[in-house]
Write a protein that holds these residues in place. Structure first.
Motif, PDB file in Angstrom:
ATOM      1  N   GLY A 137       0.822  -1.207   0.000  1.00  0.00           N
ATOM      2  CA  GLY A 137       0.000   0.000   0.000  1.00  0.00           C
ATOM      3  C   GLY A 137       0.853   1.253   0.000  1.00  0.00           C
ATOM      4  N   PRO A 165      -5.898   7.828  -3.850  1.00  0.00           N
ATOM      5  CA  PRO A 165      -6.730   6.931  -3.021  1.00  0.00           C
ATOM      6  C   PRO A 165      -7.560   5.972  -3.861  1.00  0.00           C
ATOM      7  N   LYS A 166      -8.108   6.478  -4.960  1.00  0.00           N
ATOM      8  CA  LYS A 166      -8.951   5.661  -5.838  1.00  0.00           C
ATOM      9  C   LYS A 166      -8.144   4.506  -6.453  1.00  0.00           C
ATOM     10  N   SER A 204      -6.652   2.021  -3.657  1.00  0.00           N
ATOM     11  CA  SER A 204      -7.640   1.160  -2.993  1.00  0.00           C
ATOM     12  C   SER A 204      -8.227   0.143  -3.961  1.00  0.00           C
ATOM     13  N   ILE A 229      -7.850  -3.810  -3.384  1.00  0.00           N
ATOM     14  CA  ILE A 229      -9.060  -4.608  -3.124  1.00  0.00           C
ATOM     15  C   ILE A 229      -9.280  -5.668  -4.195  1.00  0.00           C
ATOM     16  N   ASN A 275      -6.254  -6.233   2.863  1.00  0.00           N
ATOM     17  CA  ASN A 275      -6.903  -5.131   2.126  1.00  0.00           C
ATOM     18  C   ASN A 275      -6.941  -3.871   2.986  1.00  0.00           C
ATOM     19  N   ILE A 320      -4.663  -0.472   2.335  1.00  0.00           N
ATOM     20  CA  ILE A 320      -5.275   0.857   2.144  1.00  0.00           C
ATOM     21  C   ILE A 320      -4.742   1.811   3.227  1.00  0.00           C
ATOM     22  N   TYR A 347      -8.621  11.206   2.023  1.00  0.00           N
ATOM     23  CA  TYR A 347      -8.195   9.897   1.501  1.00  0.00           C
ATOM     24  C   TYR A 347      -9.291   8.859   1.751  1.00  0.00           C
ATOM     25  N   TRP A 348      -9.747   8.809   2.988  1.00  0.00           N
ATOM     26  CA  TRP A 348     -10.732   7.797   3.388  1.00  0.00           C
ATOM     27  C   TRP A 348     -12.054   8.000   2.653  1.00  0.00           C
ATOM     28  N   VAL A 388     -11.696   6.699  -0.805  1.00  0.00           N
ATOM     29  CA  VAL A 388     -11.691   5.224  -0.808  1.00  0.00           C
ATOM     30  C   VAL A 388     -13.133   4.728  -0.732  1.00  0.00           C
ATOM     31  N   ILE A 403     -14.775   2.300  -3.779  1.00  0.00           N
ATOM     32  CA  ILE A 403     -14.931   0.831  -3.693  1.00  0.00           C
ATOM     33  C   ILE A 403     -16.406   0.452  -3.561  1.00  0.00           C
ATOM     34  N   TYR A 451     -15.146  -5.515  -3.961  1.00  0.00           N
ATOM     35  CA  TYR A 451     -14.662  -6.269  -2.796  1.00  0.00           C
ATOM     36  C   TYR A 451     -14.873  -7.775  -2.988  1.00  0.00           C
TER      37      TYR A 451
END
Lengths: 244, 254
Positions: free
Chosen positions: B58, B79-80, B83, B87, B154, B158, B176-177, B180, B184, B189
């Motif tokens: 990561g 981030p996109k 992640s 994933i 995972n 991340i 960032y979060w 993400v 996702i 997932y």
């Protein structure tokens, strides 16, 4: 009455023919010695008696039942009655001596853990192994490992015991201990087949002996008759004149 | 020729082993204690290795993409990209490869040593089944542990990206979060996690097959262990392509 009966046993590994039509029988309570040169296939016959190997041709009768084509699941019943003592003990090295001995009891009996514990203590005492319950096999000497292997094999009280060189590589003290144990089992009426190169042990424990050479039975006879024909192939083998 | 012969033997042997695992696994008893022991040995003991691998992956991904995309003003996409990559692909695949190296090698060498020292024969001689006692607990433990570890990987992967995004790329953790979570989907997932069940089988079955078929003493154990790890790694990497393709087709239907 024959407890073990082998008829026309034939076995090859690849292009190598190991046995050609070997036939013999072992009576109730008898101890049969199986001798022969290294690579003569003695252990292959022994392993076949418990279904660890399958003959290419021939029949194996244990207690009157022909087992040579039985599946692993069918063989479980035979393996409860016929014990196999491996040459190096084949102890489970991830388990303690106690768990090695408890293995078959936990699998095949309804005994409680308390009863299993009593049985194991008794067995360890009989084999001179008391105090080694929670020791791992790697912490034991070779002789002790063989004794644990024997103790584990017979813990279900088998009718037949198959010994694969149980005294190989042992000092005289441990050899005598193993011989005494085999004789004690014999006194209880246990039928045995004893594969070995150790002739003093053959004289000590066997009633009859078979000589296996070149894939066939070359000679057989009772222990009492062994020295009667000094020029016979059996005596020549024992004296190291004849071999594989 | 010998490679082809070995390949055919492996495929046949693994197919027979799989059939035995299914048929014996459906019959009682199921040794729960042995399965629990294997979950501890296979899963719990692999956790540090998987965590380190996921964290580094990561972090490196975020750094590479961040520094690369910064030139074009695109670092907000880090981030996109990180992640999604983790994933859908890197989390499951890297976790499985690490498990193949650690667990596959461990299973093959343990079973191989048991074979060489006649312990497998002893299991049979004592009226029990090596498939039930040895193989099934390891296969079940892998099927449970590999997806679980991949799920943890995972998250940690991340998290590693987030750390680098925050410390090196000036992306706030909240931003960032948020990116993400926006990126996702459950399908992403499940596409990654679905593969891990197959990867678990790619690790456990060849490892058991090669271990149970060791010949040639202790040298044979070494050869079988190497072959087992190489086979599992190839199966994971090659299988990943076909599984990804299969999951894409399934996604189109959904």
């Amino acid at each position: 009455m024959a407890v073990i009966e082998v008829k026309n046993f034939t076995k090859s590994f690849g292009s190598k023919l190991v046995h050609r039509g070997v036939s013999f029988s072992v009576n109730q309570g008898e101890c049969l010695g199986l001798i022969g040169g290294s690579g003569a296939g003695k252990s292959v016959i022994l392993r076949s008696l418990i279904g660890l190997e399958k003959p290419d041709q021939g029949e194996i009768h244990i207690d009157g039942e022909e087992i040579s084509r039985w599946t692993e699941r069918q063989l479980v019943e035979i393996r409860k009655r016929v014990a196999y003592v491996f040459q190096n003990g084949a102890l489970f090295d991830s388990m303690t001596v106690y768990d090695n001995l408890a293995y078959a009891l936990r699998e095949h009996t309804d005994l409680s853990e308390g009863e299993i514990s009593d049985r194991i203590r008794q067995q360890l005492e009989e084999f001179g192994l008391q105090g080694n319950d929670f020791v791992y096999p790697s912490q034991l000497s070779g002789g002790m490992q063989k004794r644990v292997g024997l103790a584990r094999s017979i813990i279900l009280g088998p009718k037949v015991v198959l010994y694969d060189e149980p005294t190989a590589g042992l000092d005289p003290y441990n050899t005598k201990k193993i011989q005494d144990m085999i004789l004690r089992l014999k006194d209880r009426g246990v039928t045995s087949v004893f594969v070995t190169h150790d002739m003093p042990s053959v004289y000590a424990v066997c009633d009859r002996v078979i000589l296996l050479l070149n894939g066939q039975i070359e000679a057989s006879g009772s222990i009492a008759d062994l020295g009667k024909d000094p020029e016979g192939i059996m005596q020549r083998f024992i004296n190291g004149i004849e071999g594989a | 020729m010998s490679v082809v012969r070995d390949l055919i033997r492996f495929m046949g042997g693994t197919a027979i082993l799989t059939k035995q695992v299914i048929s014996e696994g459906l019959r009682p008893p199921l040794y729960l204690r042995l399965i629990t022991e294997q979950i501890q040995s296979i899963g719990l003991m692999s956790l540090p290795l998987v965590l380190i691998t996921a964290l580094s992956t990561g972090m490196v991904m975020a750094l590479q993409f961040g520094l690369g995309l910064e030139k074009f003003g695109g670092k907000m996409y880090v981030p996109k990209i990180v992640s999604l990559s983790i994933i859908r692909e890197l989390g499951p695949v890297f976790t499985s490869l690490m498990m193949a190296a650690r667990v596959g090698a461990g299973i093959t060498s343990e079973l191989g040593s048991m074979k060489v020292t006649q312990q497998i024969d002893a299991i049979r001689a004592l009226g029990t089944s090596p498939i039930k006692k040895i193989v099934i607990p390891r296969v079940i433990a892998c099927i449970i542990c590999v997806p679980l570890l991949a799920a943890i990987a995972n998250l940690v992967g991340i998290g590693g990206g987030l750390l680098v995004g925050w410390s090196e790329l000036n992306l706030t953790p909240a931003f960032y979060w948020q990116k993400v979570l926006e990126t996702i989907t459950l399908v992403d997932y499940m596409s990654g996690m679905g593969k891990t069940f197959f990867f678990a089988l790619f690790i456990a079955l060849p490892a058991c097959y090669f271990g149970l078929n060791v010949s040639g003493g202790t040298r044979g154990v070494g050869v079988a262990t190497t072959t087992s790890v190489v086979t599992a790694s190839i199966l994971i990497l090659v299988g990943d392509y076909f599984l990804t393709k299969a999951f894409w087709i399934i996604e189109q239907w959904l």
